[in-house]
Structures are given as structure tokens and as C-alpha cells.
Design an enzyme around this catalytic site. Sequence first.
Site, PDB file in Angstrom:
ATOM      1  N   THR A   1       0.819  -1.208   0.000  1.00 23.03           N
ATOM      2  CA  THR A   1       0.000   0.000   0.000  1.00 23.03           C
ATOM      3  C   THR A   1       0.858   1.265   0.000  1.00 23.03           C
ATOM      4  O   THR A   1       1.728   1.424   0.875  1.00 23.03           O
ATOM      5  CB  THR A   1      -0.900   0.006   1.254  1.00 23.03           C
ATOM      6  OG1 THR A   1      -1.642  -1.210   1.280  1.00 23.03           O
ATOM      7  CG2 THR A   1      -1.842   1.186   1.258  1.00 23.03           C
ATOM      8  N   GLU A   2       0.601   2.144  -0.957  1.00 26.89           N
ATOM      9  CA  GLU A   2       1.285   3.440  -1.046  1.00 26.89           C
ATOM     10  C   GLU A   2       2.807   3.297  -1.069  1.00 26.89           C
ATOM     11  O   GLU A   2       3.531   4.187  -0.638  1.00 26.89           O
ATOM     12  CB  GLU A   2       0.872   4.350   0.132  1.00 26.89           C
ATOM     13  CG  GLU A   2      -0.643   4.533   0.283  1.00 26.89           C
ATOM     14  CD  GLU A   2      -1.261   5.493  -0.719  1.00 26.89           C
ATOM     15  OE1 GLU A   2      -0.514   6.041  -1.561  1.00 26.89           O
ATOM     16  OE2 GLU A   2      -2.486   5.678  -0.676  1.00 26.89           O
ATOM     17  N   LEU A   3       3.274   2.152  -1.556  1.00 24.25           N
ATOM     18  CA  LEU A   3       4.717   1.830  -1.595  1.00 24.25           C
ATOM     19  C   LEU A   3       5.370   1.968  -0.220  1.00 24.25           C
ATOM     20  O   LEU A   3       6.548   2.341  -0.108  1.00 24.25           O
ATOM     21  CB  LEU A   3       5.466   2.676  -2.634  1.00 24.25           C
ATOM     22  CG  LEU A   3       5.059   2.496  -4.098  1.00 24.25           C
ATOM     23  CD1 LEU A   3       6.147   3.056  -5.024  1.00 24.25           C
ATOM     24  CD2 LEU A   3       4.802   1.039  -4.453  1.00 24.25           C
TER      25      LEU A   3
ATOM     26  N   TRP B   1       5.532   6.416  -1.014  1.00 23.31           N
ATOM     27  CA  TRP B   1       5.635   7.307  -2.178  1.00 23.31           C
ATOM     28  C   TRP B   1       4.861   8.605  -1.982  1.00 23.31           C
ATOM     29  O   TRP B   1       4.677   9.363  -2.919  1.00 23.31           O
ATOM     30  CB  TRP B   1       5.261   6.570  -3.470  1.00 23.31           C
ATOM     31  CG  TRP B   1       3.784   6.263  -3.712  1.00 23.31           C
ATOM     32  CD1 TRP B   1       2.735   6.488  -2.892  1.00 23.31           C
ATOM     33  CD2 TRP B   1       3.244   5.679  -4.910  1.00 23.31           C
ATOM     34  NE1 TRP B   1       1.580   6.077  -3.469  1.00 23.31           N
ATOM     35  CE2 TRP B   1       1.852   5.572  -4.717  1.00 23.31           C
ATOM     36  CE3 TRP B   1       3.790   5.229  -6.118  1.00 23.31           C
ATOM     37  CZ2 TRP B   1       1.000   5.030  -5.695  1.00 23.31           C
ATOM     38  CZ3 TRP B   1       2.941   4.693  -7.080  1.00 23.31           C
ATOM     39  CH2 TRP B   1       1.564   4.601  -6.869  1.00 23.31           C
TER      40      TRP B   1
END
Lengths: 434, 416
Positions: B146-148, B300
Site C-alpha cells: 500500500t502506497e509503496l 511514495w
Amino acid sequence: MKVLMFGWEFPPFISGGLGVACYGIVKGLNNNNVEIKLVLPTTGGQKTDLPVEICPADKIVISETYKKKLAQTMSSTTGKEMLSGIISPYETSVSGGDFFNRYQNMINELNIQGKDTILAFTGNYGRDLMAEVFRYSIIGEFLGSLGDFDIIHAHDWLTILAGVGAKRLSGKPLVIQIHATEVDRSGSSINSNIFNIEKYGMEQADRIIAVSYYTKNIIVNKYGIDPHKVTVVHNAVEKKTQLERLGIQKNLDEKYVLFLGRVTMQKGPDYFIEAANLVLKKIKNIRFVMAGSGDMMPRLIERAAALKITDRFHFTGFLNNRQQVERMYAMSDLYVMPSVSEPFGITAFEALLYDVPIILSKQSGVAEVLRGAMKVDFWDVPKLASAIVTLLEDEKLSKEMVESCKHELQDIHWNTASQKIKNLYHSLLFHNSH
Amino acid sequence: MVSICFYFQVHQPFRLHKGYSFFDIGANHFYEDETANREICNKVSSKCYIPMNRLLLELIEKHKGKFKVSFSITGVAIEQLQRFNPEVIELFKALADTGCVEFLSETYYHSLAFLFSRPDFKKQVLQHKQMIHDLFGQTPTTFRNTELIYNNDLAKFIEEMGYKTIIAEGADHVLGWRSPNFLYQPKDCYKLNLLLKNYKLSDDIAFRFSNKGWSEHPLKAEKYAGWLHSINGNGELINLFMDYETFGEHQWEDTGIFNFMRKFPDEVFKHPDFSFINPHEAAMHYTPVSKIDVPNFISWADIERDLTAWLGNPMQNSASEMVYALEQDIVKTKDQNLISIWHKLLTSDHFYYMCTKWFSDGDVHKYFNPYDTPFDAYIVFVNVLNDLKETVKNRLKSRAVRKQKKVNQPIPDRSL
């Protein structure tokens, strides 16, 4: 100003909720220098402690002359209109026809009787209640024909026909006060005769007083009455009946501690949160509710989050109608007003109307009036917390406190309520004379 | 040879009813704003998913297998598309059928579960893997969190789950002097490969493409391909990772984004050393040049590239702790419906809405936030959570009572 008021219950004769309310209103109006002629079905020979003229219907002598006049009016167009107003045009069932016939029979009966007639009343809620309601309406017409008053005030469906009758024969303005409607009493199994009497009376009335916004809502939505005609004046009633009457169920089966007001520095909401935090360390199965909004909201939400109490501390935001406010009070078990500075604090009174015990800051004006209330300094968070714990755990104490506060409040409250009613009378009379 | 690796993120959260109030607790168990979710799904499908999927199909066909892209699609996005826009799913299936599209693994609920519960994290990853297999006939070997969100521990855990490749942000403070344009390996891993996002080149498309204040505006495919070509000789792998909604939704059609993409492969292929590659192939074609040590979590998001978009302020911390504290009781109910309702509350977006950072990234946050303020978001979330808590409590209580009754029941006399 003289008021012809039609009541049904009245202490000490019969003291149900309606009687208690009527008593408070009459007393308050009397204190506000309004002259009242209070008509009741019967007093059973007992006396009241109020200095008002009580007029028991079972002592009123209806003269032969008046009976003749009555027979005429009943066969006239207006009389028929009145009956057709009560009997719904859609009502083709036996009960509707029966309703009409019974009324006619009673008029006929009245005419057969001797010269002067005295009608019988029990003032009870017996099997022949409807007949008694009709007889009461004849009393209403008779008293209306005397015309020695400025305004007519009737309470609930039992006296509505009497009120309308008095208006019909006198042309004076009619105020109907609705304490409970048939919709409240019967839910889905509504007695259509009673509903029709209520609807007819509300339509005929010049003004309607509703005892709550909830009731006003029913009057407007279920009875189709113009909202501008309906004024809300609160009664003081018992908490349990209040919850039932307002159709309120608590959403969670736990005790609620309420803060209600603007969430600004002046109202001390931050002290409420800090006290809640202390209380929740001691008792778990309670909930705190902050109802309202204001510039301190963001800060307080973050604070409650940081204290990790948001599973037991709730924010409702701004309550945007009176019905929600009513509901919030009615659900609460304790009201806390930790104001830093409060000229008066009417919300404390409101809470008491719903039988909610209160804790006030010593810095609020209302604390002067309510000597029986629990009081703390707004800044003394530990003391506030322990006061909350005490009142939640000691139900006997909190009940006694409410009683003592309400006692102090009673007179003040009925006086303010009656002042509102008096103002309403004034506006009606002023309006009618122009 | 230099390979370009595209990975597009497809995600739509189940948004909650903004009006869910204190008075609904204990009374109303419908949390989702079905209308808003449907409208947003319809809008994004017609502006992005449908036209962009068609364009990608067209490009793959045109370049006969040489143009490749990869997707990570969350379970919650798939559920909503199946409900509201099933034609989008069909287009994704068509993309899968070309053999040029890889689908990655992630948590089914786009959650922060790795930070709170490893067992539940694993469950969500396996649930997602199964879904990808059922829909697209692929078994993913590449994982993206999730979300890097990423660190050494995550990489280790993912390697142990059998994955070959993992994806992360090419954050400056992690790379230091090194370039993101190579294959790396996580510090404690021996098999797992690490792809790092080239955020500069990715953001040129995702964020700056239509920015008229940007000195490179308007960005043409030719110019952009030129920038990529200039990497030849000092890089092997260019990882362009971005939200799929970039195409048509964040950058509207009238910015020329679709035309840019239509021409892009042709421009890239003008240089004979350039090709497109998918993450699992990158792991086969290249050898890690070095190990990368990421002790602290990176992501990220925002300029900080850390967790502060979702966690850190008191509201985010209390909300996330409260929701994960319910895990054990939720599991005890054995009610799949309740478990899935709870899982949907783990979606990271709910915490993103509570973010109070209104600095340089405030605009981005506002764009994605259905609430007027982070405080509103928190109140609604907590109200919903308190209702779910009550439901679970009552469910477990009534079950305990039933069990007790069973125990107390007299044993029937069989001799009769």
C-alpha cells in the site's frame, strides 16, 4: 384580560400528567395577572388552593331558553358543518355513523328533559367518555353564549369540542394546547374519531400551543396544520414518560454524560474533556457526549483522540433542530455545564425539564437560582470528575437532586411558560382588534 | 539495453457516509456512501479506466507484444467495478489475455496492515492473490505494498512468502548517490529483487504534465522519450510508477495525456536499445547491483516520503489503533460479512482523510478528500467504528448465551 379555560384533569380532583401541566399553567397565568375562569367536568366537591374561579360542568344549570337556542343551532347549517367537520368524509364505517347518531340523540335527549337541565359528568376515562366529551361541548357552547371573556383556551382533545363550541357562539379567539396527540397515544391503531376531533379543533383554533417541537412536528405533518399557527411552550414532565412520548430509544444501553452548547472557551468544553478522561479511568461503561460546535472543536477532537477516549467520548456536531436537542437531553443521565463565565445558562433549566441531574460551574449565573444543584469551580477538573462519578453511581442522590432543583425551578418555569402563553394571548387579541 | 517498466495503481476506497453521526451509533449499520462510490466509479471509469484500457489494448496490438505494462488493482476497487462498471473488468481481462500485462500482488483492502498485524496482512495478501488468479489467470510473483510503504522487515516477510520481486519508492534519502535506474536487492534478502521508482520521471507525467508553470510544459512524447534515451549507458531499468487515474482523471483528456501515451511507444522505439519490460521479467533479465538498507518506513507520498500522510497525528493514531484493536473480536464472530466490513475500514484512505499536514502537499490531500476537514473525517470514522464495536460485542454476547443454553440443555433420554 379574561380567559375561559377548559380543562379536564386538575389536582387534587384528578392528577394525571395533563392535570399537573394545567395546574402549572393556571398558576403561572394567575401570577402573571391573567384572570381565568377554569371549567372542569367535575370537582367532586373538593376545593383547589389556587385563587381562580373554578366552574364545574356538573353544577352548571342550562336554562330552557338556552336549550331552545341550542336545538335551533344544531339544526342550522353551522351545526351540521361542525358535525361534518368532525366526521371525516371518508368515514363510512359504522363507527362514523354511530358517532353522528349519538350526538343527535344527546341533543334530542336534552330537549326532552325538564325546564332547566344539569348534565352529568364523572371526569373519568370510562366507557362513556365520548358521550361525556359531547356533553362537555354543550357546556362549552352555553358558556360561550354568555360571552363574559376575551379568549378561549382548551387542553387536548377532551376539551377541544367545548372550546370550539364556545368560539362558535362567542366569536372569541380560541387557543388549543396540545399535550399529547392521538398519534402519540395510539401509534398505528389510531381511534379515528379522536383523531378527527383533534384535527377539526386544530383547524378551528386561532392558535395552537404544542408542548414540544416533537409534538409540533406531529401537528404539522400528521394533522396538516400550518406551522405558523403552532407555538411551542414546554411543560415540565417526568423523564420516563418523556422518552416514551418522544418516541426515543437510547441508541446505546449505557449512561450518557452530556455537554450541550457552543464549543468555545467561554463554555469550558476543555474542562469537560479532561474530567471525562479522569472519570473513564474509573468507570468504563459510560459515554460522554459533546453536542454543539464552535471554534474549539478541532482542538478538542484532537485532544480526545490523543487521550484515546473516542470509543467513549462522542461528538455530535451542531444539533440543527430542536427535535435533536430534545432527544439529546432526554437520552442523557447527567448534564455538565462547566462554563468559565455564564451570565445565566438556560441549558441547565432545559436539562432539568428532561429530569436530567446537573453539575454547574460556580461561575454560571444559574447556579445562584438552583441551590440544590451540584456545583464546582470550572477549573477544578478532579473535583468535577468526582462529582460526575458520584452522581452516576448514586442514583438516589441524583434523583433527589433533580427533585430539589425542579422544585426550585417549578415556579420559575411555569411563570416563564405562562408568560409565553400570555404573550400569545396578547398577540391574538391585538391581531383580532385590527 | 535499457528497459522501461510501467506500473499503474488502480484503487478506489469504499467511502463512508459523511452524515454518519453519533445518533446512528447502535441504530444504523449501513456505513458506505453507495451513491458517492457509484458516482465516482462511473466518473473514473468513463474518464480513465475505459478509454485508457482501450488505448493500452490498441498499443499492445500495434506493437505486437513489445509494449508492456503492469497493474496493481486493489480488491476494494475490483469489488466496486464489479458492482458498478463490470465492463471495466472485462477490459482488464482482455489486457491480461494479451500476455503483455502483469498483475501485481498487494493487500486486498489497500491497508496499512503490515504496520499493525502481520497475520492479517498475510491474510489480505493471500486473498488478493487468489482474486488476481481467479480474474486474470495469473499468479503474481511481484509484490507492492500500500502506497509503496516499505522497509527491510517488509522485504524479508515478502521474500518468506515466496515472492521474487518487490516494489518501492526511489526516495533520495534511501538511494543517496545511487541511481534508481538499476535492479537492487533488499538488505536482508537473498532471492528478492527490488525495483525502485524513478520519481522524477514518473512525476513528470503524473503531476507536472499539465502544469503550465512548469518550464517543460507542454510535454511532448518526443521530448520525454529523449530524456529516457539520455539514460542509455548509465542505467538499465527505468521504473515509471504512478496512479492509473493519472490518465484522464488527474490529467484530463484535454491536457493531451492520451495523445502523449499513444505516441510514446513509437518515440521510445526510435532508439534501438530501448524496450518495455514487466517487473517479473526485470528480475530475470537483470542482476541486482547492490543491496539497499531501509531500516525506517518509506512511502511514495508527499515530499517526506514517509508515513505521515496516514499516521502520526493524534486522530490518525487513535483511529488506527482503535480499528486494529477490534481484530481479535471480529475474527471470533466468524461472520464473513462483519469481517469484510471491518476490513474495509482498514483501507488507508480513511486515515489519509484525517491528515492535518496542510503544507506543500495540502492541495493533493484536498483533491482526494471528500470531507471538509480532517476532523470531520475522524468523527465519522470513529462513529462508524463505535457502531461496529457494539455490533461485535452484542454478537459475541448472544453467542455466549446460546452456548450456555446448549450446555444447560438436558441430554435427551435415548431409551425412549
